[in-house]
Design an enzyme around this catalytic site. Structure first.
Site, PDB file in Angstrom:
ATOM      1  N   ASN A  55       0.822  -1.211   0.000  1.00  0.00           N
ATOM      2  CA  ASN A  55       0.000   0.000   0.000  1.00  0.00           C
ATOM      3  C   ASN A  55       0.857   1.263   0.000  1.00  0.00           C
ATOM      4  OD1 ASN A  55      -2.135   1.845   0.292  1.00  0.00           O
ATOM      5  ND2 ASN A  55      -3.287   0.452   1.569  1.00  0.00           N
ATOM      6  N   ASP A  56       1.297   1.699   1.163  1.00  0.00           N
ATOM      7  CA  ASP A  56       2.009   2.975   1.256  1.00  0.00           C
ATOM      8  C   ASP A  56       3.257   3.030   0.387  1.00  0.00           C
ATOM      9  OD1 ASP A  56       0.170   3.860   3.188  1.00  0.00           O
ATOM     10  OD2 ASP A  56       1.288   2.850   4.776  1.00  0.00           O
ATOM     11  N   VAL A  57       3.931   1.902   0.221  1.00  0.00           N
ATOM     12  CA  VAL A  57       5.197   1.900  -0.517  1.00  0.00           C
ATOM     13  C   VAL A  57       4.995   2.038  -2.014  1.00  0.00           C
ATOM     14  CG1 VAL A  57       6.380   0.557   1.253  1.00  0.00           C
ATOM     15  CG2 VAL A  57       5.233  -0.636  -0.630  1.00  0.00           C
TER      16      VAL A  57
ATOM     17  N   ALA B  49       0.258   4.016   7.117  1.00  0.00           N
ATOM     18  CA  ALA B  49       0.362   5.465   7.239  1.00  0.00           C
ATOM     19  C   ALA B  49      -1.004   6.116   7.429  1.00  0.00           C
ATOM     20  CB  ALA B  49       1.047   6.055   6.017  1.00  0.00           C
TER      21      ALA B  49
END
Length: 461
Positions: free
Chosen positions: A387-389, A428
Site C-alpha cells: 500500500n504505502d510503498v 500510514a
C-alpha cells in the site's frame, strides 16, 4: 584454564562473524544461523568454565526454561507473526541485561568497591536494557494488534513527559554512581527507564514499526555490550557490539528508505490513522475493478510482469501460489521479477524471507533502486497487499505525511493490477492515489484465493 577460555571465545567470535556473512543471501542464511548458533554455544560453555562460576542447578533450570519456551515458539510461529516474535525475543534480551545489572548492584553493595567504569557501564546497561524490554513489549502489542497501531500520544505533553522520565532515570543513575546504595534507587532507575520505553514507543504508528524493531534491536545489543564491559565478559562485549552496530546500520537504512530521520520517528505521530476513499472535497472517487480471468489474459500477453509484494501477501500466506503463478508465466516466455521495498511488511527483510520460503530465485528479487528504472518497460505490475510503498502521493503531494518517502514507482508501468480485500488504508493511514490511476485495476478479495484463481485461468489459456 584462562588461556583455554580465551581460545574458546576467539573461536566463538569467528563463528559469529562467519555466520553473519551467511545472512547475505537466502541460500546461505540457514547455514549462517547454525554457524552463529554454534558460536554462541561455545561462548556459553566458555563462560560456564570461568573460575568461581556456581549455582549450576539454577543455571540448568534457566537453560531448560529457555529451551522449553523458545524452541516450540520458534518452530510454530507463522511467517506473518515473525515481526512480533522478533520484537518479543529482542525485548527478552534487553530485560535480561537489566536484571543482570540489578543483580550486579545488589552483589557489589551499590558498586561500593568497584571501579567507576563498572558502575557507569552497568547503569547504562540497566537503563537501555529496560527501555528495550518495555519498548519491545509495546511494539509486540501493536504488531499483534493487542494495542492500537495508531499513535497513542499525550499531545503537547508528550515530549516534556519523555524528557522528564529520561532525566529521572539519569538522576537515579548519577546518585547510585556517586555512592547511593539504597535498593529503591535501582528500582526507581529501572521503573523510570521502563516508563521511558513505553512512552517513547506508544506514540509511534504502525508505518514506522520496521524502524522501531531495528532500533530496539540495536539498543539491546548496546546494553549487552555495556554489561559485558561491567562483568569483564568478552563474549557479551563482542556479541553486543555486533548486534548494536548492525542494528544501528539497518535502522539508518530503514529511516532513509522512508525519508525520515530517526529522531522524527522516535518523536512519533506518524502512521496508523484512518483514511477514506474520497478526494479532498469529500466526493467518492471511482475505481476500476477487474477479474481473475481478465488479469490472467493481460499477464499472458505481457513481455514482463513485476510482482510487488506487501504485508497483505504475508497475511494471506499467498507466497507459494504466487510462485506457482510466476512459473506458469515463465513457461510462456514472460519475464517475472519481484520489487522489494526496504520497509514492505512489518520488519526489515520480511518480503525477502517470505519469498525465499516459496523458493523464489534470489536473482529475481529486485531492490527498490534497481527495479524503479525497469517499471517503464513493465507491461503489468501486480501489487499484492502493498500500500504505502506504492503511493504516488509521496512524489506528487507536498501535503502528504509520506511526501518525500522513496516508493516503488509502479505507476510508471503500462498497466497496474492491485490485489486487495478492500479500499482500506495502509499503516500510514492515508489514501493511496495509485488505486484511482487510470492505468490501475483493482482485483478485490483474499490475495491467496485471487492468485489461485489467476493460476487456474493461466492453466486454461
Amino acid at each position: 584454564m584462562t588461556t583455554f577460555i580465551a581460545v574458546l571465545y576467539i573461536i566463538s567470535f569467528a563463528l559469529f562473524i562467519y555466520g553473519l556473512m551467511g545472512l547475505t543471501g537466502p541460500r546461505t542464511a540457514v547455514r549462517g544461523n547454525w554457524i552463529a548458533a554454534v558460536g554462541m554455544g561455545i561462548a556459553v560453555i566458555a563462560t560456564l568454565l570461568t573460575p568461581g562460576m556456581s549455582n549450576w542447578l539454577l543455571i540448568a533450570l534457566g537453560v531448560a526454561i529457555g529451551v522449553v519456551v523458545g524452541v516450540p515458539s520458534a518452530r510454530k510461529v507463522k511467517m506473518t507473526a515473525m515481526p512480533q516474535m522478533v520484537a518479543l525475543f529482542n525485548g527478552v534480551g534487553g530485560g535480561a541485561v537489566a536484571l543482570i545489572a540489578w543483580v550486579e548492584f545488589r552483589t557489589t553493595e551499590g558498586y561500593a568497591h568497584e571501579p567507576a567504569y563498572v558502575a557507569i557501564a552497568s547503569l547504562f546497561a540497566a537503563i537501555v536494557g529496560s527501555v528495550s524490554f518495555w519498548g519491545s513489549n509495546i511494539a509486540f502489542g501493536k504488531l499483534q494488534e493487542l494495542i492500537s497501531g495508531r499513535p497513542i500520544t499525550l499531545g503537547k505533553l508528550q515530549q516534556p513527559v519523555n524528557a522528564l522520565v529520561l532525566i529521572a532515570a539519569i538522576v537515579f543513575a548519577v546518585v547510585i554512581a556517586t555512592g547511593g546504595d539504597a535498593e529503591l534507587l535501582m528500582i526507581g532507575l529501572l521503573v523510570a527507564a521502563g516508563v521511558l520505553g513505553v512512552v517513547v514507543v506508544l506514540p509511534i504508528g504502525g508505518a514506522d514499526m520496521p524502524v522501531v524493531i531495528s532500533l530496539l534491536n540495536a539498543l539491546t545489543g548496546l546494553s549487552a555490550a555495556a554489561m559485558g564491559l561491567a562483568l569483564d565478559n568478552t563474549a557479551l562485549i563482542v556479541a553486543g557490539m555486533i548486534v548494536g552496530a548492525s542494528g544501528s546500520i539497518l535502522t539508518n537504512l530503514m529511516a532513509k528508505a522512508m525519508n525520515r530521520s530517526i529522531p522524527a520517528i522516535v518523536a512519533g505521530g506518524f502512521g496508523g490513522g484512518t483514511a477514506v476513499a474520497s478526494g479532498g472535497s469529500g466526493e467518492v472517487r471511482p475505481v476500476r475493478s477487474t477479474s481473475a480471468s481478465d488479469t490472467a489474459i493481460q499477464m499472458a500477453y505481457a513481455n514482463k510482469v513485476v510482482v510487488v509484494p506487501g504485508y497483505g501477501m504475508a497475511v494471506a500466506q499467498a507466497q507459494h501460489v504466487v510462485r506457482e503463478m510466476a512459473k506458469l508465466l515463465e513457461a510462456k516466455g514472460i519475464t517475472v521479477a519481484y520489487a522489494i521495498h526496504p520497509v514492505a511488511g512489518r520488519m526489515p527483510g520480511h518480503m525477502n524471507v517470505l519469498l525465499a520460503e516459496a523458493d523464489v530465485p534470489y536473482e529475481q528479487l529486485k531492490e527498490m533502486d534497481e527495479i524503479n528504472s525497469e517499471f517503464a518497460q513493465t507491461d503489468v505490475a501486480l501489487v499484492i497487499g502493498a500500500n504505502d510503498v506504492t503511493n504516488p502521493a509521496a512524489e506528487t503531494d507536498p501535503g502528504s505525511p509520506i511526501y518525500g518517502m522513496p516508493i516503488l514507482k509502479v505507476n510508471h508501468s503500462r498497466s497496474v493490477i492491485v490485489l486487495k480485500r478492500g479500499m482500506s488504508s495502509g499503516f500510514a493511514g492515508i489514501d493511496n492515489e495509485l488505486f484511482y490511476d487510470a492505468k490501475t485495476s483493482m482485483l478485490f478479495g483474499d490475495a491467496k484465493s485471487s492468485v489461485g484463481e489467476i493460476v487456474e485461468e493461466l492453466k486454461a489459456l
